[in-house]
Write a protein that holds these residues in place. Structure first.
Motif, PDB file in Angstrom:
ATOM      1  N   UNK A 163       0.722  -1.336   0.228  1.00 36.75           N
ATOM      2  CA  UNK A 163      -0.065  -0.086  -0.177  1.00 36.75           C
ATOM      3  C   UNK A 163       0.909   1.257   0.000  1.00 36.75           C
ATOM      4  N   UNK A 164       1.989   1.267   0.597  1.00 39.58           N
ATOM      5  CA  UNK A 164       2.843   2.506   0.749  1.00 39.58           C
ATOM      6  C   UNK A 164       3.302   2.795  -0.829  1.00 39.58           C
ATOM      7  N   UNK A 165       4.057   1.720  -1.436  1.00 47.05           N
ATOM      8  CA  UNK A 165       4.365   2.189  -2.470  1.00 47.05           C
ATOM      9  C   UNK A 165       3.102   2.290  -3.564  1.00 47.05           C
ATOM     10  N   UNK A 166       2.063   1.641  -3.632  1.00 42.74           N
ATOM     11  CA  UNK A 166       0.890   1.747  -4.295  1.00 42.74           C
ATOM     12  C   UNK A 166       0.410   3.347  -4.532  1.00 42.74           C
ATOM     13  N   UNK A 167       0.646   3.903  -3.255  1.00 44.02           N
ATOM     14  CA  UNK A 167       0.141   5.270  -3.194  1.00 44.02           C
ATOM     15  C   UNK A 167       1.163   6.344  -3.235  1.00 44.02           C
ATOM     16  N   UNK A 168       2.395   6.010  -3.721  1.00 44.03           N
ATOM     17  CA  UNK A 168       3.375   6.822  -3.895  1.00 44.03           C
ATOM     18  C   UNK A 168       4.170   7.324  -3.046  1.00 44.03           C
ATOM     19  N   UNK A 169       4.350   6.364  -1.632  1.00 36.42           N
ATOM     20  CA  UNK A 169       5.055   6.769  -0.541  1.00 36.42           C
ATOM     21  C   UNK A 169       6.535   5.941  -0.548  1.00 36.42           C
ATOM     22  N   UNK A 170       7.290   6.519   0.259  1.00 36.53           N
ATOM     23  CA  UNK A 170       8.487   5.622   0.555  1.00 36.53           C
ATOM     24  C   UNK A 170       8.364   4.910   1.896  1.00 36.53           C
ATOM     25  N   UNK A 171       9.254   3.980   2.030  1.00 35.77           N
ATOM     26  CA  UNK A 171       9.164   3.072   3.443  1.00 35.77           C
ATOM     27  C   UNK A 171      10.363   2.753   3.704  1.00 35.77           C
ATOM     28  N   UNK A 172      10.361   2.380   5.313  1.00 36.74           N
ATOM     29  CA  UNK A 172      11.400   1.903   5.888  1.00 36.74           C
ATOM     30  C   UNK A 172      10.942   0.848   6.831  1.00 36.74           C
ATOM     31  N   UNK A 173      11.450  -0.403   6.588  1.00 39.92           N
ATOM     32  CA  UNK A 173      10.959  -1.493   7.314  1.00 39.92           C
ATOM     33  C   UNK A 173      11.978  -1.778   8.373  1.00 39.92           C
ATOM     34  N   UNK A 174      11.604  -1.873   9.563  1.00 39.97           N
ATOM     35  CA  UNK A 174      12.417  -2.605  10.696  1.00 39.97           C
ATOM     36  C   UNK A 174      11.483  -4.010  11.220  1.00 39.97           C
TER      37      UNK A 174
END
Length: 476
Positions: A163-174
């Motif tokens: 969902x983060x990438x689908x909506x144009x965001x960037x993401x950091x996974x811990x």
């Protein structure tokens, strides 16, 4: 094997490392970066910089990246399955199922990327609004911080990344300390799928110190957390004005009505799977089963017989359904909870024994509602069976919980099903299914101590975007 961080589209070597242990054999399978606060800060820097490129991508471009990632994951199914089986100690058949679901989740994400739409607002419905057209759009919020658990080291990560990438965001996974390898592999896969560098970063290490960096940095606009209620409440108290989604614990309940007396064998089969799949280490694992007294003895006998046929073994063996728990600490905690229930008068119908680093599938009856095996989330291969006089008593007991995620009801009485569904204080009700049922595009969120906000691709996207209204005055 040594693995570093994944930042800005590439692996970054870290000075500090820690051992990832295979719980069943207790062998070391890798050494992974133990990130510092400074390294998390670096990941945020790159995610923030990459946001400009991500939000400039068209919906079609984002969708194509997600579709490509799904295809690559499907092509590498056995490789990913083996990694999950080793680091999460998940039976290989369940690990393969997780890959299949993750592929589907990515494809759902690609589809939803093309359907992020606003609405038309007739401003002339208000006095003075004549001559104006207005509409809304959904804009990405920026950097999303995701803190993920060990039990679904791929699909629960994908439920945040997709969902983060689908909506144009960037993401950091811990990722969870026990299961970082799958997230690192997924980030590499997305780079091959054409995702811009810095859009998806993975920072393994200690949750409290790394989570605090994300909470303190104003560039991280949202925290999506799956884990314990205790940590979830702490995150919410420290998040300030950041958006927060919390997927927390449960002790999912199931009611079996007398109206399904001709299907008890089938219901028991589903309930055994719901209780013991992946050692019960599932947020919506079937933990409490309330059975109408008229069919209780028959259901109990069938349930115990089927439980005794559940195979305990090596996670890499295709026949295994239950294996070692994620660590020895979990084993000792669960055994102590079983002992407590028995001391308080419960009857052990089967199981309750340690094996390797796990516990044989366990069934209890005659428990007290205050016993931990009933009122807390056991997160292990333990289930309690209790007879009830009718569905009203079942509903009352099902709601006697601090949690409220999923609940299940087996009944052939439609009116009864609807009364229970409306009366249950949970986020999702599954009629004629066990509560251990989730489809990856459905809304998924809990009440009470089970969580805050929703996942499920379409619903997670809503919580990862901002609504903006634009008005056009064509009479100016």
């Amino acid at each position: 094997m040594k693995k570093g961080l994944f930042i800005d589209g590439k692996e970054v070597v870290s000075t500090n490392t820690y051992a990832v242990i295979q719980p069943h054999t207790e062998d070391e399978i890798a050494r992974v970066a133990d990130a510092t606060e400074q390294e998390m800060q670096k990941a945020i820097d790159h995610a923030y910089e990459a946001f400009e490129e991500m939000k400039a991508l068209t919906a079609n471009e984002r969708a194509e990246i997600l579709y490509k990632a799904a295809d690559l994951l499907e092509e590498n199914k056995e490789d990913f399955s083996r990694v999950i089986a080793l680091e999460a100690c998940k039976p290989i058949t369940a690990a393969r199922g997780e890959i299949d679901r993750s592929v589907q989740t990515l494809r759902f994400s690609g589809e939803e990327a093309k359907h992020i739409a606003g609405e038309y607002i007739p401003l002339d419905a208000a006095k003075g609004g004549e001559g104006r057209d207005a509409y809304t759009i959904h804009e990405p919020i920026g950097v999303v911080g995701a803190i993920t658990p060990f039990n679904f080291p791929l699909n629960l990560v994908v439920h945040k990344v997709g969902p983060a990438l689908a909506s144009g965001n960037t993401i950091i996974v811990k990722p969870a300390e026990q299961t970082p390898l799958t997230s690192l592999k997924l980030a590499e896969l997305f780079t091959k799928a054409g995702l811009p560098d810095g859009a998806f970063n993975v920072v393994p290490g200690e949750g409290p110190k790394l989570g605090k960096v994300m909470l303190d940095d104003p560039r991280v606009q949202k925290i999506s957390f799956t884990g314990s209620p205790q940590v979830g409440k702490l995150i919410k108290s420290q998040a300030g004005l950041k958006r927060v989604t919390l997927e927390l614990g449960s002790n999912s309940a199931l009611y079996v009505d007398a109206s399904v007396k001709d299907s008890l064998e089938q219901v028991a089969e589903k309930a055994v799977t719901g209780a013991f799949i992946y050692n019960g280490q599932v947020c919506i694992s079937t933990q409490r089963i309330y059975v109408h007294e008229d069919v209780f003895e028959g259901f109990k006998q069938s349930f115990v017989e089927k439980t005794n046929k559940v195979t305990f073994g090596d996670p890499l063996d295709d026949k295994t359904m239950v294996t070692s728990l994620i660590n020895r600490k979990s084993q000792e905690r669960i055994l102590s909870w079983i002992d407590e229930a028995i001391e308080n008068g419960a009857t052990l119908l089967t199981g309750g024994e340690r094996k390797a680093s796990g516990i044989l599938p366990t069934v209890l009856t005659g428990i007290q509602t205050s016993d931990k095996v009933s009122c807390q989330e056991i997160f292990g291969p333990v289930v309690v069976l209790q007879p009830v006089e009718n569905h009203e008593e079942a509903l009352r007991m099902m709601n006697e919980s601090d949690f409220g995620l999923n609940a299940g009801v087996f009944t052939n009485n439609l009116q009864q099903a609807l009364k229970i569904a409306h009366g249950l204080d949970v986020g999702q009700v599954l009629v004629n299914d066990v509560p251990t049922t989730r489809f990856d595009h459905m809304p998924y969120g809990g009440v009470k101590d089970s969580g805050y906000g929703h996942e499920g691709i379409k619903y997670a996207i809503k919580e990862m975007t901002r609504l903006k209204m634009i008005s056009l005055n064509y009479r100016f």
